[in-house]
Design a protein around this motif. Structure first.
Motif, PDB file in Angstrom:
ATOM      1  N   GLY A 105      19.134  36.976 -67.252  1.00 14.09           N
ATOM      2  CA  GLY A 105      20.370  37.038 -68.026  1.00 14.09           C
ATOM      3  C   GLY A 105      20.454  36.012 -69.144  1.00 14.09           C
ATOM      4  N   GLY A 106      19.423  35.165 -69.289  1.00 17.60           N
ATOM      5  CA  GLY A 106      19.402  34.203 -70.377  1.00 17.60           C
ATOM      6  C   GLY A 106      20.180  32.931 -70.120  1.00 17.60           C
ATOM      7  N   ARG A 107      20.688  32.752 -68.906  1.00 17.93           N
ATOM      8  CA  ARG A 107      21.429  31.525 -68.586  1.00 17.93           C
ATOM      9  C   ARG A 107      20.507  30.385 -68.211  1.00 17.93           C
ATOM     10  NH1 ARG A 107      24.122  35.801 -66.502  1.00 17.93           N
ATOM     11  NH2 ARG A 107      22.956  35.722 -64.549  1.00 17.93           N
ATOM     12  N   LEU A 108      19.323  30.726 -67.763  1.00 14.58           N
ATOM     13  CA  LEU A 108      18.410  29.756 -67.186  1.00 14.58           C
ATOM     14  C   LEU A 108      17.016  30.016 -67.738  1.00 14.58           C
ATOM     15  CD1 LEU A 108      18.796  27.563 -64.943  1.00 14.58           C
ATOM     16  CD2 LEU A 108      17.948  29.243 -63.304  1.00 14.58           C
ATOM     17  N   SER A 109      16.172  29.008 -67.674  1.00 10.81           N
ATOM     18  CA  SER A 109      14.774  29.146 -68.056  1.00 10.81           C
ATOM     19  C   SER A 109      13.910  28.838 -66.837  1.00 10.81           C
ATOM     20  CB  SER A 109      14.446  28.175 -69.200  1.00 10.81           C
ATOM     21  OG  SER A 109      13.088  28.273 -69.578  1.00 10.81           O
ATOM     22  N   PHE A 110      12.659  29.274 -66.856  1.00  9.13           N
ATOM     23  CA  PHE A 110      11.777  28.917 -65.751  1.00  9.13           C
ATOM     24  C   PHE A 110      11.536  27.415 -65.723  1.00  9.13           C
ATOM     25  CE2 PHE A 110      10.545  33.460 -65.749  1.00  9.13           C
ATOM     26  CZ  PHE A 110      10.672  33.703 -64.392  1.00  9.13           C
ATOM     27  N   VAL A 111      11.416  26.807 -66.907  1.00  6.86           N
ATOM     28  CA  VAL A 111      11.256  25.354 -67.014  1.00  6.86           C
ATOM     29  C   VAL A 111      12.299  24.824 -67.974  1.00  6.86           C
ATOM     30  CG1 VAL A 111       9.732  23.452 -67.656  1.00  6.86           C
ATOM     31  CG2 VAL A 111       8.768  25.507 -66.607  1.00  6.86           C
ATOM     32  N   GLY A 112      12.979  23.758 -67.590  1.00  9.00           N
ATOM     33  CA  GLY A 112      13.999  23.186 -68.462  1.00  9.00           C
ATOM     34  C   GLY A 112      14.525  21.882 -67.907  1.00  9.00           C
ATOM     35  N   VAL A 113      15.683  21.497 -68.376  1.00  9.18           N
ATOM     36  CA  VAL A 113      16.319  20.273 -67.878  1.00  9.18           C
ATOM     37  C   VAL A 113      17.024  20.567 -66.559  1.00  9.18           C
ATOM     38  CG1 VAL A 113      16.617  19.327 -70.189  1.00  9.18           C
ATOM     39  CG2 VAL A 113      18.422  20.757 -69.213  1.00  9.18           C
ATOM     40  N   LYS A 114      17.381  19.511 -65.837  1.00  9.74           N
ATOM     41  CA  LYS A 114      18.088  19.682 -64.570  1.00  9.74           C
ATOM     42  C   LYS A 114      19.513  20.174 -64.836  1.00  9.74           C
ATOM     43  CE  LYS A 114      19.564  17.170 -60.420  1.00  9.74           C
ATOM     44  NZ  LYS A 114      20.997  17.587 -60.479  1.00  9.74           N
ATOM     45  N   PRO A 115      19.970  21.221 -64.135  1.00  7.11           N
ATOM     46  CA  PRO A 115      21.358  21.661 -64.305  1.00  7.11           C
ATOM     47  C   PRO A 115      22.331  20.564 -63.887  1.00  7.11           C
ATOM     48  CG  PRO A 115      20.060  23.302 -63.117  1.00  7.11           C
ATOM     49  CD  PRO A 115      19.231  22.062 -63.181  1.00  7.11           C
ATOM     50  N   LEU A 116      23.336  20.317 -64.704  1.00  5.52           N
ATOM     51  CA  LEU A 116      24.366  19.332 -64.387  1.00  5.52           C
ATOM     52  C   LEU A 116      25.691  20.040 -64.159  1.00  5.52           C
ATOM     53  CD1 LEU A 116      23.782  16.392 -66.901  1.00  5.52           C
ATOM     54  CD2 LEU A 116      23.073  16.528 -64.517  1.00  5.52           C
ATOM     55  N   GLU A 117      26.461  19.540 -63.194  1.00  8.07           N
ATOM     56  CA  GLU A 117      27.775  20.117 -62.935  1.00  8.07           C
ATOM     57  C   GLU A 117      28.726  19.772 -64.079  1.00  8.07           C
ATOM     58  OE1 GLU A 117      29.322  19.479 -59.011  1.00  8.07           O
ATOM     59  OE2 GLU A 117      27.309  19.371 -58.143  1.00  8.07           O
ATOM     60  N   VAL A 118      29.826  20.513 -64.145  1.00  8.64           N
ATOM     61  CA  VAL A 118      30.772  20.349 -65.248  1.00  8.64           C
ATOM     62  C   VAL A 118      31.369  18.945 -65.253  1.00  8.64           C
ATOM     63  CG1 VAL A 118      32.868  21.252 -66.338  1.00  8.64           C
ATOM     64  CG2 VAL A 118      31.278  22.814 -65.200  1.00  8.64           C
ATOM     65  N   ILE A 119      31.666  18.403 -64.085  1.00 10.41           N
ATOM     66  CA  ILE A 119      32.230  17.048 -64.016  1.00 10.41           C
ATOM     67  C   ILE A 119      31.248  16.027 -64.588  1.00 10.41           C
ATOM     68  CG2 ILE A 119      31.402  16.725 -61.645  1.00 10.41           C
ATOM     69  CD1 ILE A 119      33.795  14.924 -61.144  1.00 10.41           C
ATOM     70  N   ASP A 120      29.938  16.266 -64.388  1.00  7.83           N
ATOM     71  CA  ASP A 120      28.930  15.361 -64.931  1.00  7.83           C
ATOM     72  C   ASP A 120      28.885  15.465 -66.453  1.00  7.83           C
ATOM     73  OD1 ASP A 120      28.235  14.611 -62.342  1.00  7.83           O
ATOM     74  OD2 ASP A 120      26.723  16.180 -62.176  1.00  7.83           O
ATOM     75  N   GLY A 121      28.975  16.693 -66.948  1.00  7.53           N
ATOM     76  CA  GLY A 121      28.958  16.903 -68.392  1.00  7.53           C
ATOM     77  C   GLY A 121      30.110  16.215 -69.095  1.00  7.53           C
ATOM     78  N   ALA A 122      31.236  16.092 -68.400  1.00 12.41           N
ATOM     79  CA  ALA A 122      32.413  15.451 -68.997  1.00 12.41           C
ATOM     80  C   ALA A 122      32.217  13.960 -69.208  1.00 12.41           C
ATOM     81  CB  ALA A 122      33.633  15.693 -68.106  1.00 12.41           C
ATOM     82  N   LEU A 123      31.229  13.376 -68.538  1.00 10.95           N
ATOM     83  CA  LEU A 123      31.021  11.931 -68.604  1.00 10.95           C
ATOM     84  C   LEU A 123      29.763  11.534 -69.388  1.00 10.95           C
ATOM     85  CD1 LEU A 123      31.990  11.097 -64.920  1.00 10.95           C
ATOM     86  CD2 LEU A 123      33.295  10.482 -66.961  1.00 10.95           C
ATOM     87  N   ILE A 124      29.063  12.512 -69.937  1.00 11.77           N
ATOM     88  CA  ILE A 124      27.850  12.204 -70.695  1.00 11.77           C
ATOM     89  C   ILE A 124      28.219  11.685 -72.081  1.00 11.77           C
ATOM     90  CG2 ILE A 124      25.822  13.217 -71.804  1.00 11.77           C
ATOM     91  CD1 ILE A 124      25.436  14.975 -69.448  1.00 11.77           C
ATOM     92  N   ASP A 125      27.574  10.613 -72.493  1.00 11.79           N
ATOM     93  CA  ASP A 125      27.800  10.048 -73.822  1.00 11.79           C
ATOM     94  C   ASP A 125      27.236  10.969 -74.900  1.00 11.79           C
ATOM     95  OD1 ASP A 125      28.926   7.809 -72.657  1.00 11.79           O
ATOM     96  OD2 ASP A 125      27.013   6.729 -72.570  1.00 11.79           O
ATOM     97  N   ASP A 126      27.796  10.856 -76.096  1.00  9.83           N
ATOM     98  CA  ASP A 126      27.337  11.678 -77.213  1.00  9.83           C
ATOM     99  C   ASP A 126      25.851  11.483 -77.495  1.00  9.83           C
ATOM    100  OD1 ASP A 126      29.872  12.672 -77.501  1.00  9.83           O
ATOM    101  OD2 ASP A 126      30.431  11.354 -79.170  1.00  9.83           O
ATOM    102  N   GLU A 127      25.347  10.284 -77.259  1.00 12.60           N
ATOM    103  CA  GLU A 127      23.946   9.988 -77.564  1.00 12.60           C
ATOM    104  C   GLU A 127      22.980  10.742 -76.657  1.00 12.60           C
ATOM    105  OE1 GLU A 127      23.484   5.917 -74.898  1.00 12.60           O
ATOM    106  OE2 GLU A 127      23.881   5.780 -77.044  1.00 12.60           O
ATOM    107  N   ASN A 128      23.494  11.265 -75.531  1.00 13.59           N
ATOM    108  CA  ASN A 128      22.652  12.014 -74.605  1.00 13.59           C
ATOM    109  C   ASN A 128      22.848  13.526 -74.707  1.00 13.59           C
ATOM    110  OD1 ASN A 128      21.388   9.765 -73.308  1.00 13.59           O
ATOM    111  ND2 ASN A 128      23.291   9.381 -72.190  1.00 13.59           N
ATOM    112  N   MET A 129      23.605  13.973 -75.697  1.00 17.80           N
ATOM    113  CA  MET A 129      23.884  15.403 -75.818  1.00 17.80           C
ATOM    114  C   MET A 129      22.676  16.212 -76.284  1.00 17.80           C
ATOM    115  SD  MET A 129      26.907  15.872 -74.719  1.00 17.80           S
ATOM    116  CE  MET A 129      27.312  17.522 -75.293  1.00 17.80           C
TER     117      MET A 129
END
Length: 241
Positions: A105-129
């Motif tokens: 469905g195009g949501r995921l790749s076979f290889v990629g970054v680790k999926p992060l939960e939404v609460i984690d995404g809310a706390l990521i700094d702009d420099e790590n986007m």
């Protein structure tokens, strides 16, 4: 030349040349186009080949849990919220076979970054986007160079480098290594502190954020998902099959 190409040796040379051209074109366009196409093609093939196992797991899940799939919200490519799936009530790595459909469905790749939960995404700094340039993967790219003592900051730095580079042969190696890990039953120690704890929980345990910060991030995640469900009720129904 034409006479040579009609010989077995000539056809072999031509075949090698065509394969080399395809590989070069794939490598040059991998980040922009080829990676997504190959993800879809291999996911489609995997669904066909593994269909007996997928059907069996779906039936077992339905009997044990009353539904085939469980879904959970994560931050996907470009920072969009996606729902990833596992077979309900199934233990071990087999439950993650449902994520082949997420790749399809195009949501995921076979290889990629680790999926992060939404609460984690809310706390990521702009420099790590920059990590969100790449889609999350069934296999995390950290499998090739991670370590037991890796921090989230180490992972984010590595995520940004992977997202900008993304190479075909490197991804193939990571998939093969991930398959070996799954067969051997080896753990995911290469993820370091990201193995067992989310980013928000890690920041809280370090004292980098307060309990109030954690609660606000948690509330933001809940409100964001509630708004998504209101805007698209069919998605909410689909995620509870």
């Amino acid at each position: 030349m034409l006479e040579f190409l009609q010989t077995p040796a000539g056809r072999a040379v031509l075949g090698v040349f065509i394969a080399a051209v395809i590989i070069v074109i794939t490598e040059l366009n991998y980040r922009i186009f080829a990676k997504a196409v190959l993800d879809f093609l291999f996911a489609f093939i995997a669904v066909i080949v593994l269909s007996p196992a997928l059907i069996a797991l779906a039936c077992i899940a339905r009997v044990k849990a009353g539904k085939c799939l469980e879904s959970k919200a994560y931050m996907g490519g470009k920072g969009k919220i996606i729902y990833l799936h596992t077979f309900a009530g199934i233990k071990g790595w087999a439950k993650y076979l449902a994520r082949i459909f997420d790749v399809l469905g195009g949501r995921l790749s076979f290889v990629g970054v680790k999926p992060l939960e939404v609460i984690d995404g809310a706390l990521i700094d702009d420099e790590n986007m920059d990590r969100f340039i790449a889609r999350p993967g069934i296999v995390c790219h950290m499998i090739s160079h991670g370590a037991e003592d890796a921090t989230y900051e180490d992972m984010f730095d590595s995520d940004a480098r992977y997202a900008k580079k993304r190479e075909f042969f490197t991804d193939v190696f990571m998939v093969l290594k991930g398959m070996v890990y799954a067969i051997r039953g080896e753990g995911k120690s290469y993820l370091g502190e990201a193995e067992n704890n989310g980013y928000a929980q890690t920041l809280l345990s370090r004292g980098a954020i307060t309990e109030g910060d954690f609660k606000r991030a948690e509330k933001y995640a809940e409100e964001t998902l509630e708004n998504m469900d209101r805007e698209d009720p069919l998605k909410s129904k689909y995620n509870n099959l």
